[in-house]
Design a protein around this motif. Structure first.
Motif, PDB file in Angstrom:
ATOM      1  N   ALA A  92      -3.044  80.561 153.223  1.00 49.90           N
ATOM      2  CA  ALA A  92      -4.112  81.225 152.471  1.00 49.90           C
ATOM      3  C   ALA A  92      -3.699  81.499 151.032  1.00 49.90           C
ATOM      4  N   ALA A  93      -2.413  81.734 150.802  1.00 50.34           N
ATOM      5  CA  ALA A  93      -1.930  81.958 149.442  1.00 50.34           C
ATOM      6  C   ALA A  93      -2.009  80.683 148.612  1.00 50.34           C
ATOM      7  N   ARG A  94      -1.791  79.539 149.242  1.00 52.24           N
ATOM      8  CA  ARG A  94      -1.838  78.270 148.521  1.00 52.24           C
ATOM      9  C   ARG A  94      -3.261  77.777 148.298  1.00 52.24           C
ATOM     10  N   ASN A  95      -4.134  78.012 149.294  1.00 49.30           N
ATOM     11  CA  ASN A  95      -5.472  77.435 149.269  1.00 49.30           C
ATOM     12  C   ASN A  95      -6.514  78.499 149.624  1.00 49.30           C
ATOM     13  N   PRO A  96      -7.365  78.893 148.680  1.00 49.49           N
ATOM     14  CA  PRO A  96      -8.387  79.910 148.969  1.00 49.49           C
ATOM     15  C   PRO A  96      -9.344  79.514 150.092  1.00 49.49           C
ATOM     16  N   SER A  97      -9.450  78.217 150.381  1.00 48.44           N
ATOM     17  CA  SER A  97     -10.370  77.747 151.426  1.00 48.44           C
ATOM     18  C   SER A  97      -9.676  77.573 152.771  1.00 48.44           C
ATOM     19  N   TYR A  98      -8.414  77.959 152.842  1.00 48.96           N
ATOM     20  CA  TYR A  98      -7.622  77.731 154.059  1.00 48.96           C
ATOM     21  C   TYR A  98      -8.300  78.339 155.284  1.00 48.96           C
ATOM     22  N   LEU A  99      -8.706  79.593 155.215  1.00 50.23           N
ATOM     23  CA  LEU A  99      -9.306  80.261 156.369  1.00 50.23           C
ATOM     24  C   LEU A  99     -10.661  79.684 156.710  1.00 50.23           C
ATOM     25  N   ALA A 100     -11.496  79.447 155.698  1.00 49.52           N
ATOM     26  CA  ALA A 100     -12.843  78.917 155.937  1.00 49.52           C
ATOM     27  C   ALA A 100     -12.781  77.540 156.571  1.00 49.52           C
ATOM     28  N   ASN A 101     -11.842  76.716 156.116  1.00 53.52           N
ATOM     29  CA  ASN A 101     -11.721  75.363 156.669  1.00 53.52           C
ATOM     30  C   ASN A 101     -11.332  75.380 158.139  1.00 53.52           C
ATOM     31  N   ARG A 102     -10.757  76.473 158.592  1.00 51.73           N
ATOM     32  CA  ARG A 102     -10.309  76.586 159.985  1.00 51.73           C
ATOM     33  C   ARG A 102     -11.156  77.562 160.791  1.00 51.73           C
ATOM     34  N   ARG A 103     -12.292  77.944 160.249  1.00 52.26           N
ATOM     35  CA  ARG A 103     -13.229  78.844 160.906  1.00 52.26           C
ATOM     36  C   ARG A 103     -12.536  80.157 161.293  1.00 52.26           C
ATOM     37  N   MET A 104     -11.702  80.670 160.410  1.00 53.42           N
ATOM     38  CA  MET A 104     -10.986  81.910 160.646  1.00 53.42           C
ATOM     39  C   MET A 104     -11.583  83.033 159.807  1.00 53.42           C
ATOM     40  N   ARG A 105     -11.418  84.258 160.299  1.00 51.72           N
ATOM     41  CA  ARG A 105     -11.876  85.413 159.543  1.00 51.72           C
ATOM     42  C   ARG A 105     -10.838  86.510 159.610  1.00 51.72           C
ATOM     43  N   VAL A 106     -10.868  87.391 158.600  1.00 53.69           N
ATOM     44  CA  VAL A 106      -9.959  88.520 158.538  1.00 53.69           C
ATOM     45  C   VAL A 106     -10.682  89.738 159.101  1.00 53.69           C
ATOM     46  N   VAL A 107     -10.003  90.483 159.999  1.00 54.62           N
ATOM     47  CA  VAL A 107     -10.608  91.645 160.645  1.00 54.62           C
ATOM     48  C   VAL A 107      -9.690  92.846 160.459  1.00 54.62           C
ATOM     49  N   ASP A 108     -10.261  94.004 160.132  1.00 54.27           N
ATOM     50  CA  ASP A 108      -9.441  95.207 159.975  1.00 54.27           C
ATOM     51  C   ASP A 108      -9.314  95.941 161.304  1.00 54.27           C
TER      52      ASP A 108
ATOM     53  N   VAL B  78     -13.273  91.380 156.779  1.00 52.14           N
ATOM     54  CA  VAL B  78     -12.778  91.649 155.429  1.00 52.14           C
ATOM     55  C   VAL B  78     -12.883  90.371 154.614  1.00 52.14           C
ATOM     56  N   ASP B  79     -13.340  90.494 153.376  1.00 54.44           N
ATOM     57  CA  ASP B  79     -13.453  89.347 152.476  1.00 54.44           C
ATOM     58  C   ASP B  79     -12.051  88.872 152.102  1.00 54.44           C
ATOM     59  N   PRO B  80     -11.673  87.635 152.422  1.00 56.43           N
ATOM     60  CA  PRO B  80     -10.320  87.147 152.120  1.00 56.43           C
ATOM     61  C   PRO B  80      -9.987  87.188 150.627  1.00 56.43           C
ATOM     62  N   SER B  81     -10.988  87.088 149.791  1.00 55.52           N
ATOM     63  CA  SER B  81     -10.720  87.055 148.347  1.00 55.52           C
ATOM     64  C   SER B  81     -10.234  88.407 147.820  1.00 55.52           C
ATOM     65  N   THR B  82     -10.386  89.464 148.619  1.00 62.65           N
ATOM     66  CA  THR B  82      -9.945  90.794 148.176  1.00 62.65           C
ATOM     67  C   THR B  82      -8.501  91.085 148.563  1.00 62.65           C
ATOM     68  N   ILE B  83      -7.851  90.123 149.203  1.00 57.84           N
ATOM     69  CA  ILE B  83      -6.488  90.341 149.708  1.00 57.84           C
ATOM     70  C   ILE B  83      -5.474  89.646 148.798  1.00 57.84           C
ATOM     71  N   ASP B  84      -4.381  90.325 148.516  1.00 55.25           N
ATOM     72  CA  ASP B  84      -3.278  89.738 147.751  1.00 55.25           C
ATOM     73  C   ASP B  84      -2.405  88.936 148.701  1.00 55.25           C
ATOM     74  N   TRP B  85      -2.742  87.676 148.919  1.00 57.78           N
ATOM     75  CA  TRP B  85      -2.040  86.845 149.894  1.00 57.78           C
ATOM     76  C   TRP B  85      -0.601  86.559 149.469  1.00 57.78           C
ATOM     77  N   SER B  86      -0.378  86.420 148.183  1.00 57.26           N
ATOM     78  CA  SER B  86       0.972  86.084 147.730  1.00 57.26           C
ATOM     79  C   SER B  86       1.963  87.204 148.023  1.00 57.26           C
ATOM     80  N   GLY B  87       1.477  88.452 148.081  1.00 55.10           N
ATOM     81  CA  GLY B  87       2.380  89.564 148.349  1.00 55.10           C
ATOM     82  C   GLY B  87       2.315  90.089 149.767  1.00 55.10           C
ATOM     83  N   ALA B  88       1.471  89.463 150.600  1.00 57.81           N
ATOM     84  CA  ALA B  88       1.241  89.988 151.946  1.00 57.81           C
ATOM     85  C   ALA B  88       2.489  89.939 152.816  1.00 57.81           C
TER      86      ALA B  88
END
Length: 528
Positions: free
Chosen positions: A342-358, A364-374
């Motif tokens: 997800a840090a390398r490719n913003p479409s990584y999750l969408a391409n794999r039909r994945m979602r972020v859940v709290d 949760v909108d993936p674009s609001t997450i700091d993937w590089s520091g996760a």
């Protein structure tokens, strides 16, 4: 264990009791409990019984065990009866201690698997009270040698390994095989200076390989001999002389003996758990077999996990069945694959039909997450992939009760079954690959397929989740190179479905060679 009436030399019985009381508190109590039940009366009064013990020690070679562990020279020196009570007590306890240790190694193994696998949870050996009872029953048998032999695992696989061990031990006197030099991959029809040595190696193993006019030609007859060799050693039988085939060809008889001995030891660890109904998943052989009531009823090819993610060895039970399962990404996959992706490719999750859940279950909108520091700062979310035939778990999942997020599942990547040595997720079966015995198996398979095609995640609870019901339960047994499946179960050498027992074997795969040093350094170091 019944106590027989006290008879015989009371002085000797007293000396035996005194010697046992002098033993350290941490010593194994099997021998002491055995003598306590018989009022410390001696048992090695007949010369034939002591001779039978020596014969049983020598016969351990045929089980891949080392007679030297039992000091046969000391035993032979102690054969003559002793008149002095102190020396007679020493002799008595020497023979009994030897037999108790011999029975333990033969039935339960020499090496403690807990020392090699932290998570090991197969059935442990019985306690000293039970072993004292076993010792008494063996000594009461009219034929001691036969009674000792009967303690070995009664499994077809164990007997097959013993037969191969005998064959390989017979080859040791002849020295190493002719070696085939390393070089580029040799394909059928090619010419190479290595062909004569290849022909000599196969001929030394009994292959009928006729000399050809063109000594360097990898001709059809030689290709067929290589294919037979590959099939017998669990390799892809394509006739291509690559790195794996070359390694198998150049393994010496001594190496094969060490490998077989290691596998016999692994079988002794789990033999008690390889009874009843079971599902065996052979990770090295990429194959699964379900046995019910002693008969094979289903089989399938399987796909296994990545070598760097090992599955812990454990025994387990199926808790429930899920149709059209969603996939909650396990911590290791999340940390090593998904977050970097997800840090390398913003479409990584969408391409794999994945979602972020709290934690509250909200998306949760993936674009609001700091993937590089996760990976450094922590990741307080979970990643889910929605259910359906295109999901990573396919249409079916067998949930297990272990704490390692290990389970059995279908796969959405059927093409991976075409690769002989594929290493992706474990597919419990691929459509068209599973086969059952009888109409019942076919009807159950079709019913599951219809239910899965209906869509939506559906769960069916195991009727007795805590017990591993009669026809439910699985076992994964670790073998030399068993791997952890990123998305499901990649058992270990065998996955086993048991009746009224636990789950998980990973059995030392028949005669397929496995590196003797793999996870069994202690055993592999034993002299052949």
């Amino acid at each position: 264990m019944a106590i027989e009436p006290a008879t015989g030399d009371s002085a000797l019985a007293l000396r035996i009791e005194q010697r046992l009381r002098e033993r350290a508190a941490m010593a194994d109590e099997t021998t002491a409990l055995f003598y306590l039940a018989r009022a410390y009366r001696p048992v090695w009064t007949e010369p034939a019984r002591a001779e039978a013990l020596l014969a049983a020690v020598d016969a351990l070679r045929g089980h891949g065990l080392d007679p030297a562990d039992f000091a046969p020279l000391r035993l032979r020196a102690a054969l003559p009866a002793e008149a002095d009570p102190d020396r007679a007590a020493e002799r008595e306890l020497l023979f009994t201690d030897t037999l108790a240790a011999l029975l333990f190694q033969l039935r339960y193994g020499k090496v403690d698997p807990h020392a090699l696998y932290r998570e090991w949870n197969f059935t442990p050996p019985p306690n000293p009270y039970e072993r004292a009872g076993e010792l008494a029953r063996v000594l009461q048998a009219p034929d001691l040698a036969a009674a000792v032999e009967a303690q070995a695992p009664d499994l077809p696989l164990y007997r097959a390994l013993r037969a191969e061990l005998l064959a390989q031990q017979g080859l040791l006197a002849g020295g190493d095989w002719p070696r085939v030099a390393a070089g580029p991959t040799l394909k059928p029809g090619a010419r190479s200076a290595r062909v004569p040595s290849l022909r000599a190696r196969l001929a030394a193993a009994g292959e009928s390989v006729l000399d050809a006019r063109d000594k360097s030609h990898y001709d059809e007859a030689l290709v067929e001999a290589v294919e037979r060799f590959q099939a017998a050693h669990g390799l892809q039988a394509d006739g291509v002389l690559g790195a794996q085939t070359l390694e198998a060809l150049n393994a010496s008889p001594a190496q094969r003996v060490a490998q077989i001995r290691a596998n016999l030891e692994r079988l002794r660890w789990v033999a008690g758990d390889l009874q009843g109904d079971r599902l065996l998943v052979d990770i090295v052989g990429y194959h699964a077999d379900l046995v019910l009531d002693g008969q094979p009823v289903w089989a399938s090819r399987v796909i296994v996990g990545k070598p760097r993610r090992r599955t812990p060895s454990l025994l387990d039970s199926v808790t429930h069945l899920v149709l059209n399962p969603k996939w909650v990404v396990p911590p290791t996959i999340l940390r090593e694959d998904v977050i970097p992706g997800a840090a390398r490719n913003p479409s990584y999750l969408a391409n794999r039909r994945m979602r972020v859940v709290d934690r509250s279950g909200q998306t949760v909108d993936p674009s609001t997450i700091d993937w590089s520091g996760a990976r450094q700062s922590g990741f307080p979310y979970r990643i889910e992939q929605q259910s359906g035939a295109s999901g990573s778990l396919g249409r079916i999942k067998f949930s297990l009760s272990n704490p390692y997020v290990i389970y059995l599942h279908d796969t959405n990547t059927r093409s991976l079954f075409q690769a002989r040595r594929a290493r992706a997720q474990l597919g419990l079966r691929a459509r068209g690959e599973a086969r059952g015995t009888g109409g019942g198996a076919a009807r159950r398979r079709r019913a599951l397929e219809r239910a899965g095609a209906a869509g939506g995640a559906r769960q069916r609870a195991h009727p007795h989740p805590g017990r591993g019901a009669r026809r439910q339960g699985a076992a994964a047994l670790r073998h030399g190179g068993a791997r952890r499946c990123g998305q499901g179960l990649a058992a270990q050498r065998h996955l086993r479905l048991r009746r009224g027992h636990r789950r998980r074997p990973r059995c030392a795969c028949a005669l397929k060679p496995h590196p003797a040093g793999t996870s069994l350094g202690k055993l592999a170091a034993m002299p052949a």
